[in-house]
Scaffold this motif. Structure first.
Motif, PDB file in Angstrom:
ATOM      1  N   SER A   1       3.788   0.360   5.830  1.00 33.90           N
ATOM      2  CA  SER A   1       4.856   0.799   6.714  1.00 33.90           C
ATOM      3  C   SER A   1       4.247   1.576   7.886  1.00 33.90           C
ATOM      4  O   SER A   1       3.043   1.829   7.922  1.00 33.90           O
ATOM      5  CB  SER A   1       5.849   1.658   5.937  1.00 33.90           C
ATOM      6  OG  SER A   1       6.962   1.966   6.750  1.00 33.90           O
ATOM      7  N   ASP A   2       5.105   1.926   8.845  1.00 34.75           N
ATOM      8  CA  ASP A   2       4.636   2.709   9.990  1.00 34.75           C
ATOM      9  C   ASP A   2       4.777   4.202   9.668  1.00 34.75           C
ATOM     10  O   ASP A   2       4.457   4.631   8.562  1.00 34.75           O
ATOM     11  CB  ASP A   2       5.386   2.291  11.259  1.00 34.75           C
ATOM     12  CG  ASP A   2       6.902   2.358  11.083  1.00 34.75           C
ATOM     13  OD1 ASP A   2       7.375   2.816  10.017  1.00 34.75           O
ATOM     14  OD2 ASP A   2       7.629   1.953  12.014  1.00 34.75           O
TER      15      ASP A   2
ATOM     16  N   LEU B   1      -4.579   4.245  -2.190  1.00 35.87           N
ATOM     17  CA  LEU B   1      -5.948   4.398  -1.690  1.00 35.87           C
ATOM     18  C   LEU B   1      -6.462   5.810  -1.883  1.00 35.87           C
ATOM     19  O   LEU B   1      -7.624   6.094  -1.613  1.00 35.87           O
ATOM     20  CB  LEU B   1      -5.989   4.037  -0.197  1.00 35.87           C
ATOM     21  CG  LEU B   1      -5.563   2.613   0.144  1.00 35.87           C
ATOM     22  CD1 LEU B   1      -5.309   2.462   1.634  1.00 35.87           C
ATOM     23  CD2 LEU B   1      -6.622   1.615  -0.308  1.00 35.87           C
ATOM     24  N   GLY B   2      -5.600   6.697  -2.345  1.00 33.86           N
ATOM     25  CA  GLY B   2      -5.996   8.082  -2.544  1.00 33.86           C
ATOM     26  C   GLY B   2      -4.765   8.954  -2.669  1.00 33.86           C
ATOM     27  O   GLY B   2      -3.649   8.493  -2.431  1.00 33.86           O
TER      28      GLY B   2
ATOM     29  N   ILE C   1      -1.804   9.016   4.247  1.00 35.02           N
ATOM     30  CA  ILE C   1      -2.564   8.974   5.499  1.00 35.02           C
ATOM     31  C   ILE C   1      -1.834   8.069   6.498  1.00 35.02           C
ATOM     32  O   ILE C   1      -0.831   7.443   6.165  1.00 35.02           O
ATOM     33  CB  ILE C   1      -4.015   8.489   5.235  1.00 35.02           C
ATOM     34  CG1 ILE C   1      -4.000   7.154   4.469  1.00 35.02           C
ATOM     35  CG2 ILE C   1      -4.788   9.543   4.458  1.00 35.02           C
ATOM     36  CD1 ILE C   1      -5.405   6.630   4.121  1.00 35.02           C
TER      37      ILE C   1
ATOM     38  N   LEU D   1       0.851  -1.183   0.000  1.00 34.98           N
ATOM     39  CA  LEU D   1       0.000   0.000   0.000  1.00 34.98           C
ATOM     40  C   LEU D   1       0.891   1.237   0.000  1.00 34.98           C
ATOM     41  O   LEU D   1       1.788   1.372   0.840  1.00 34.98           O
ATOM     42  CB  LEU D   1      -0.919   0.019   1.224  1.00 34.98           C
ATOM     43  CG  LEU D   1      -2.145  -0.898   1.168  1.00 34.98           C
ATOM     44  CD1 LEU D   1      -2.995  -0.722   2.420  1.00 34.98           C
ATOM     45  CD2 LEU D   1      -2.980  -0.650  -0.080  1.00 34.98           C
ATOM     46  N   GLY D   2       0.644   2.128  -0.951  1.00 31.90           N
ATOM     47  CA  GLY D   2       1.443   3.341  -1.039  1.00 31.90           C
ATOM     48  C   GLY D   2       0.771   4.354  -1.949  1.00 31.90           C
ATOM     49  O   GLY D   2       0.147   3.976  -2.956  1.00 31.90           O
TER      50      GLY D   2
ATOM     51  N   GLU E   1      -3.687  11.509  -0.931  1.00 30.88           N
ATOM     52  CA  GLU E   1      -3.023  11.991   0.291  1.00 30.88           C
ATOM     53  C   GLU E   1      -2.381  10.834   1.039  1.00 30.88           C
ATOM     54  O   GLU E   1      -2.962   9.749   1.111  1.00 30.88           O
ATOM     55  CB  GLU E   1      -4.045  12.660   1.224  1.00 30.88           C
ATOM     56  CG  GLU E   1      -4.791  13.824   0.624  1.00 30.88           C
ATOM     57  CD  GLU E   1      -3.919  15.066   0.478  1.00 30.88           C
ATOM     58  OE1 GLU E   1      -2.801  15.079   1.031  1.00 30.88           O
ATOM     59  OE2 GLU E   1      -4.364  16.015  -0.190  1.00 30.88           O
TER      60      GLU E   1
END
Ligand SMILES: C[S@@+](CC[C@H](N)C(=O)[O-])C[C@H]1O[C@@H](n2cnc3c(N)ncnc32)[C@H](O)[C@@H]1O
Length: 194
Positions: free
Chosen positions: A147-148, A170-171, A175, A126-127, A173
Motif C-alpha cells: 500500500s501507499d 520484513l521487520g 517503513i 507485504l505488511g 517497524e
C-alpha cells in the motif's frame, strides 16, 4: 521475474497536476515515483528482472518493465514526469487492453483486482503483521503487493485475503513503501534467484 504492485489510493488518474506539488495536489505521486525507482534501479543500472505496477485510484494501472524501459532517471521529479506523460495517453487505454505509451511502459484501465488476476507468480501482501520473511522460502516469481501511505481498505484486504499466498513481514517497524521494496529486493538478492 520479480513484481511489485503498489496501491496508490490518492493517485492522480490524469495528467493535470503540477510537478511542483507531488505530495499535495498530485496525490502523493512522490511516493509512487520513489517506489518506481526503488523497484527498478540499482546504483549503476536497472533491474531488468523486475516489473512494477502502480495502481492509480483503482482506475488505471501503470506498469513499467525493467527489461525494456528507457530513460529512467534516478531522481523523483523525472520519474514523476514520466508518470505524468504516461497519463497524458489515458484516453487511449480502453477496456482492459494495455496501451504502450513509451518503451517498457503501459497503461491499462484496470484496478487492483484485475491487475493481480493478470499476473503469474506467488503473490504476497507485504505488511508488518505478516509472517517473518526469515521463515519464508523465496519463490522464483514473487509478486509483492504494497500500500501507499494509507492502510489497505477493508475491501482491498478482503480481496487480497482471497488471492495472496501469504502476508510477509520484513521487520517489526512499519517503513515507507519504497523502503519496503528495497528490503524485499535485498531479501531476494541474498536468498533467492538473482
Ligand atoms: C507506510 S506503510 C503503510 C502505512 C499504513 N498507515 C498502514 O497502517 O498500513 C506502506 C507499505 O509498506 C509495506 N510495509 C511497511 N512496513 C512493512 C514491514 N515491516 N513489513 C512488510 N511490509 C511493510 C506495506 O505494504 C505497507 O502497506
Amino acid at each position: 521475474m520479480r513484481q511489485f504492485v503498489v496501491v496508490g489510493h490518492d493517485a492522480p488518474t490524469d495528467a493535470d497536476f503540477p510537478l511542483s506539488d507531488l505530495p499535495g495536489s498530485a496525490g502523493r505521486l512522490d511516493l509512487l515515483a520513489r517506489s518506481l525507482l526503488a523497484a527498478l534501479l540499482r546504483s549503476h543500472g536497472i533491474r531488468e528482472d523486475t516489473r512494477v505496477h502502480l495502481v492509480l485510484a483503482d482506475q488505471f494501472t501503470l506498469t513499467v518493465d525493467g527489461s525494456t524501459v528507457r530513460s529512467l532517471h534516478p531522481d523523483e521529479r523525472s520519474a514523476a514526469a514520466l508518470l505524468r506523460s504516461t497519463l497524458e495517453n489515458r484516453d487511449e487505454a480502453v477496456g482492459q487492453i494495455p496501451v504502450e505509451t513509451s518503451p517498457g511502459i503501459t497503461l491499462t484501465r484496470v484496478g487492483l483486482a484485475e491487475t493481480i488476476e493478470g499476473l503469474k507468480g506467488t503473490v504476497f501482501r507485504l505488511g508488518a503483521d505478516g509472517r517473518s520473511v526469515e521463515e519464508v522460502e523465496p519463490p522464483s516469481n514473487p509478486i509483492f503487493v504494497l500500500s501507499d501511505h494509507r492502510a489497505f481498505t477493508d475491501d482491498e484486504r478482503a480481496l487480497l485475503d482471497d488471492v495472496v499466498d501469504g502476508t510477509i513481514s520484513l521487520g517489526p517497524e512499519t517503513i515507507h513503501t519504497d523502503q519496503a521494496i528495497a528490503v524485499a529486493h535485498n531479501w531476494l538478492d541474498r536468498t533467492g534467484d538473482r
